[in-house]
Enzyme design. Structure first.
Site, PDB file in Angstrom:
ATOM      1  CE1 TYR A   1      -4.196  -1.644   0.042  1.00 15.69           C
ATOM      2  CE2 TYR A   1      -3.052  -3.195   1.468  1.00 15.69           C
ATOM      3  CZ  TYR A   1      -4.133  -2.876   0.667  1.00 15.69           C
ATOM      4  OH  TYR A   1      -5.143  -3.787   0.482  1.00 15.69           O
TER       5      TYR A   1
ATOM      6  NE  ARG B   1      -5.354 -21.182   4.539  1.00 16.10           N
ATOM      7  CZ  ARG B   1      -5.486 -22.422   4.050  1.00 16.10           C
ATOM      8  NH1 ARG B   1      -4.436 -23.027   3.508  1.00 16.10           N
ATOM      9  NH2 ARG B   1      -6.640 -23.057   4.106  1.00 16.10           N
TER      10      ARG B   1
ATOM     11  NE  ARG C   1      -8.504 -15.818   4.416  1.00 14.62           N
ATOM     12  CZ  ARG C   1      -7.766 -16.616   3.661  1.00 14.62           C
ATOM     13  NH1 ARG C   1      -8.304 -17.184   2.590  1.00 14.62           N
ATOM     14  NH2 ARG C   1      -6.504 -16.847   3.935  1.00 14.62           N
TER      15      ARG C   1
ATOM     16  CB  CYS D   1     -18.019 -15.702   5.530  1.00 14.06           C
ATOM     17  SG  CYS D   1     -17.194 -17.291   5.803  1.00 14.06           S
TER      18      CYS D   1
ATOM     19  CE  LYS E   1     -10.456 -27.113  -2.823  1.00 19.42           C
ATOM     20  NZ  LYS E   1     -11.162 -27.496  -4.053  1.00 19.42           N
TER      21      LYS E   1
END
Length: 668
Positions: free
Chosen positions: A182, A319, A342, A384, A452
């Site tokens: 940024y 994560r 998240r 979400c 996954k």
């Protein structure tokens, strides 16, 4: 109550502010939720309060710009503290009062601007930057170089915004950002900063901007008011708009680790009270916003290095929503505090569930970005994929139904499971019927590749929730129209899913041909040379999985690029998958179709009608799915309160399936 993860629940101080535990909510943009004058809407207040209720120790808000004159964003794009200070204090003051009631501390994240990474669609003026460099999203646009006076004005505005934060009741501020590339970060990176004034030159000079900010804030509101810096330890810039993958050998053109460590010592000496550390840049966006293909805890080796050179607290995300991994990072001294981003969108009660030994009840993030940043690219508010109430907590909450009903759900994919879960939470008596021997639908095969595995965690979560809600689950039972009428339920939800589409190609019935679904489920095995027909997300992920096994893989795609049809794949996920395909030797032919599957391989035809052949031992079909509406069509004029959801309505993605299941289950 015995707390299994003791380090996570120890208090910690940032400056003189004590935080009740070591879990922070990572800063994430409240896309589409700011008011027109840059203040926090009621939705934003409800969103943060829900995470405070869930036990989070520290909330770091979305980026709030300190100025909207030098770099003018369209009204409502992001919060801006200085446009209407009185209204900002009023709305933010209500937020801090409510958050504090739960013992949670809250820092306001202050941003100097976006610079070269500002999307032109959000701007009302020419993009700005430290120097005249190309805009990231549209390189044909050259950014205007900020004057020395303008940079000094931004420093002044930062101190004003910090004072507004104090008046609104915030416990500290975080400066956004010497991270992710940024505007402030662009000043500190030599690749983007070609200035000849006090803000350019050697590292110490390029750090003048963030140093002046922290000193101006401390001078204005006092040295005891905490100021944390969002800080990237490595940019992973391979070249302009090109990122470097994990394990890839490349020359860093942005900030490398050694320069970051030197900068951190200078910035700590200037007065910063902590570092909220990560990695990446827009050029390597899959580091700053790690998708499913990144490992959990991907920043920990970097923050371990940072902790060796600074004494102030180091916060890390990346994560870390798996409790065991978060606790281990603290035990190993890789960080002082864990930031969950998240993972708190998917489950705002993550902290309380870990504390009370209910980790299996944490709804997992699947790393898709569809519901959070992906929605921003579609011009829709933050939410979400697996938690449709995210960003609309109060208005989209699940309440008990006034009357319990008998609800039949037909199909055990994620759409059916979500509908069953929500209907059961409403107090209904729910029976779920699945014709196969397991729940999950197409997510079962999607979860097969190692990268996954989080899809598999989602399926286990659903099984846990449905079990605890006492949903009747009937496997190996295909439902007929007569059976539905015999059961006479009050509501029927059809979620019969979809079947793989089979294109009309000569030779398509040969033994060497299989679908993605059958391959992943182990019903067919791939030979050494593989051709995949279809370059959508499923085809590309399958190609990566096979290439990682040593297969020679070629993707055939009729469009001019991969992953371009249907719902857009979020930018960071798409770019990382493309880079991984290249790294693993996957080849692809675009604007090309398969004319015939032969004994030796496939015959191809290009957009210009040029024919060619390609040898293949296995041909895999990844051309999409067809909705299965047979049962719905048989019932539609016979059953009242009949609903069609998920892939059986229209094959799309996990978000669409879960959101429709939630909506219908909530409405019964």
């Amino acid at each position: 109550m015995v707390v299994a993860y003791t380090r996570l629940f120890e208090p910690i101080k940032i400056g003189k502010v004590e935080i009740k535990n070591k879990i922070a909510m990572a800063p994430m943009g409240v896309l589409g939720l700011a008011t027109q004058d840059g203040c926090f809407s009621k939705r934003v207040v409800d969103y943060y309060v829900e995470r405070a209720k869930g036990g989070t120790g520290l909330i770091i808000t979305s980026v709030t710009k300190v100025d909207n004159e030098i770099e003018r964003f369209k009204a409502g794009a992001v919060p801006v503290a200085t446009v209407n200070p009185l209204h900002f204090i009023a709305t933010a003051g209500e937020l801090t009062e409510r958050v504090h009631a739960y013992g949670t501390k809250i820092f306001l994240q202050l941003g100097m601007g976006f610079g070269r990474v500002a999307a032109p669609i959000l701007l009302e003026s020419q993009p700005v930057a430290p120097s005249a460099i190309p805009n990231f999203w549209d390189p044909s646009i050259t950014c205007r170089e900020l004057t020395t006076a303008e940079v000094e004005t931004l420093v002044q505005r930062a101190s004003e915004a910090a004072e507004i934060a104090v008046e609104a009741g915030f416990d500290g501020v975080e400066i956004h950002a010497m991270h992710e590339g940024y505007l402030l970060d662009q000043f500190t990176i030599a690749l983007f900063n070609r200035r000849g004034d006090k803000y350019g030159g050697a590292l110490e000079d390029r750090l003048t901007f963030p140093i002046e900010i922290v000193r101006a804030i401390k001078d204005r509101v006092g040295k005891d008011f905490p100021v944390v810096l969002r800080f990237s330890i490595k940019n992973y810039i391979k070249d302009w708009r090109q990122g470097g993958l994990p394990g890839e050998n490349f020359q860093e053109k942005g900030r490398d680790v050694e320069e970051a460590l030197a900068a951190a010592k200078i910035l700590e000496g200037a007065g910063y009270d902590g570092f909220d550390a990560d990695a990446g840049s827009y050029d390597a966006w899959y580091w700053a916003h790690p998708p499913v293909y990144q490992k959990h805890g991907c920043y920990l080796p970097l923050t371990q290095r940072l902790k060796e050179v600074v004494k102030v607290p180091v916060i890390v995300a990346g994560r870390l929503e798996i409790p065991e991994l978060a606790e281990e990072a603290l035990v190993k001294g890789q960080a002082d505090m864990i930031a969950i981003g998240r993972g708190l969108l998917t489950d705002p009660y993550w902290v309380n569930k870990v504390m009370t030994g209910r980790s299996k009840n944490i709804r997992p993030c699947i790393g898709c970005h569809d519901g959070c940043l992906g929605r921003g690219f579609l011009g829709r508010p933050l939410s979400c994929t697996v938690n449709p109430a995210c960003g609309r907590e109060e208005e989209y909450a699940i309440d008990r139904a006034p009357e319990a009903k008998q609800v039949m759900v037909i199909g055990g994919g994620v759409a059916g499971m979500e509908a069953a879960r929500v209907a059961a939470l409403r107090g209904h008596r729910v029976s779920l019927y699945e014709k196969s021997d397991r729940l999950g639908g197409h997510v079962v095969e999607a979860a097969v590749p190692d990268f996954k595995a989080d899809d598999g965690r989602l399926l286990e979560w659903y099984k846990t929730e449905l079990g605890e809600l006492q949903v009747e689950i009937h496997l190996n039972q295909e439902v007929t129209p007569d059976f539905v009428q015999q059961q006479n339920p009050d509501a029927v939800i059809v979620a019969t899913g979809s079947t793989p589409a089979i294109p009309d190609i000569a030779g398509i019935n040969k033994d060497k041909v299989t679908t993605v679904s059958d391959l992943l489920l182990g019903k067919k095995q791939a030979g050494g040379r593989v051709v995949i027909i279809g370059g959508g997300l499923a085809g590309c992920e399958t190609a990566l999985w096979l290439a990682q096994q040593g297969k020679d893989v070629t993707i055939i795609e009729i469009l001019d690029d991969l992953m371009r049809a249907g719902i857009p794949v979020p930018y960071m996920n798409r770019m990382m998958l493309l880079d991984l395909l290249k790294m693993n030797g996957v080849k692809w032919l675009t604007e090309t179709s398969v004319l015939e599957v032969t004994d030796d391989g496939v015959t191809l035809i290009s957009k210009t009608y040029q024919r060619s052949t390609l040898p293949a031992d296995t041909v895999i079909l990844a051309v999409g799915f067809a909705a299965d509406q047979r049962l719905y069509n048989a019932l539609r004029d016979k059953i009242p309160n009949l609903y069609l959801i998920g892939d059986s309505r229209e094959p799309r993605n996990i978000l669409a399936a879960i959101w429709e299941g939630y909506e219908v289950g909530r409405g019964i």
